[in-house]
Design an enzyme around this catalytic site. Structure first.
Site, PDB file in Angstrom:
ATOM      1  N   SER A 120       0.814  -1.215   0.000  1.00 57.36           N
ATOM      2  CA  SER A 120       0.000   0.000   0.000  1.00 57.36           C
ATOM      3  C   SER A 120       0.843   1.258   0.000  1.00 57.36           C
ATOM      4  CB  SER A 120      -0.921   0.007   1.230  1.00 57.36           C
ATOM      5  OG  SER A 120      -0.161  -0.119   2.419  1.00 57.36           O
ATOM      6  N   HIS A 141      -2.406  -3.026  -6.217  1.00 57.87           N
ATOM      7  CA  HIS A 141      -2.843  -2.586  -4.895  1.00 57.87           C
ATOM      8  C   HIS A 141      -4.356  -2.741  -4.761  1.00 57.87           C
ATOM      9  CE1 HIS A 141      -3.432   0.825  -1.765  1.00 57.87           C
ATOM     10  NE2 HIS A 141      -3.325  -0.355  -1.184  1.00 57.87           N
ATOM     11  N   GLU A 153      -5.465  -0.411  -8.005  1.00 59.84           N
ATOM     12  CA  GLU A 153      -4.401   0.428  -8.541  1.00 59.84           C
ATOM     13  C   GLU A 153      -3.338  -0.475  -9.156  1.00 59.84           C
ATOM     14  OE1 GLU A 153      -4.267   4.477  -5.897  1.00 59.84           O
ATOM     15  OE2 GLU A 153      -3.316   2.718  -5.000  1.00 59.84           O
ATOM     16  N   ASN A 191      -3.804   6.499  -1.278  1.00 59.54           N
ATOM     17  CA  ASN A 191      -3.212   6.761   0.037  1.00 59.54           C
ATOM     18  C   ASN A 191      -2.522   8.114   0.102  1.00 59.54           C
ATOM     19  OD1 ASN A 191      -4.099   4.536   1.450  1.00 59.54           O
ATOM     20  ND2 ASN A 191      -2.384   3.258   0.799  1.00 59.54           N
TER      21      ASN A 191
END
Length: 287
Positions: A120, A141, A153, A191
């Protein structure tokens, strides 16, 4: 490059078991490797529970659930990954452990196998460069829970070939995910934008802007979010969030990515959120 027909997953924990399930549901034959039988059993049990729940809710037939389960093979032996077309890493968010794992998998996997990390926040290239096939390495991800969250992702590191990226995007689309290609920058897209928001939620609480429940309720009602920032932090895992913070801060050196004092104290207390039974909220009574 050979077409992806079967998949290997290393790790059957929080993220791994969900990745295994969605791959099996998409028709892939999946081998999942764990460190021991007990940990493997827990992960497989979670998958079986999810499949049973889908049958109970009428979202799948028992025949469908049985077929998905039949496509999943658990193992504690790395050798079982030798024939996989794609191997996905879903172990602890610790670079040293990931590099150790890839060292073992790289020696076993067939030469044209694709490798992917579910990290992540850690640099994809750091893992890719440790293998003998950096061109066939990328990031995939998934988001928690992988069975529910639509986004995937697909991360290109500097060594990833066009063919590798195309295979990753095609794989995600077969899983029924919304695939978004992004570059190997700390935090990727979600993130990088989400973590500062979660940390600002903590700082707002520290500074007395509102109570925990008030901050969460305000963001749910005012911004249309399904969870407030402090509930979501507990759900992600405060330990996981702390690790992501450290990676982001190391790369960007900006205060918005730094762990607030409150988060550091909660981690020192062993309060990791939902997974530990205590975070911003008390989950000790949850089943």
């Amino acid at each position: 490059m050979a077409k992806i027909e079967n998949v290997g997953v290393v790790g059957c924990g929080l993220m791994g078991h969900g990745i295994v399930q969605v791959a099996a549901e998409a028709g892939y034959q999946v081998v999942v490797r764990e460190v021991d039988e007990a940990t493997l059993g827990k992960g497989i049990a979670k998958i079986e529970k999810q499949l049973a729940r889908a049958v109970e809710k009428g979202k799948a037939t028992q025949e469908d659930a049985d077929a998905v389960r039949a496509r999943i093979q658990g193992t504690t032996d790395y050798d079982a990954l030798a024939d996989r077309d794609l191997v996905i890493e879903a172990i602890t968010e610790d670079l040293a452990l990931k590099l150790e794992m890839w060292g073992k998998v790289d020696k076993i996997a067939k030469p044209d196998a694709l490798f992917a990390t579910n990290t992540s926040s850690l640099p994809v290239i750091a893992q890719a460069a440790s293998t003998s096939r950096p061109g066939r390495f990328l990031g995939l991800h998934f988001f928690n829970p992988a069975q529910v969250m639509k986004l995937l992702e697909v991360i290109r590191c500097v060594t990833s070939t066009e063919e590798t990226m195309s295979a990753g995007l095609e794989f995600g689309q077969r899983l029924g995910k919304l695939t978004v290609a992004t570059k190997d920058k700390a935090g990727f897209i979600v993130n990088r934008l989400l973590v500062p928001y979660l940390l600002d939620g903590m700082r707002a609480y520290e500074e007395g802007v509102g109570s925990i429940s008030e901050i969460d309720a305000a963001m749910k009602a005012g911004a249309g979010h399904p969870m407030g920032p402090l509930t979501l932090s507990d759900f992600v895992g405060l330990d996981t969030l702390g690790s992501i913070c450290d990676v982001l801060f190391d790369e960007f050196r900006e205060r918005r990515f730094a762990q607030p004092p409150l988060l550091r104290k909660m981690l020192a207390a062993g309060w990791y959120g939902r997974k530990s039974g205590m975070g911003f909220y008390d989950y000790s009574g949850d089943q």
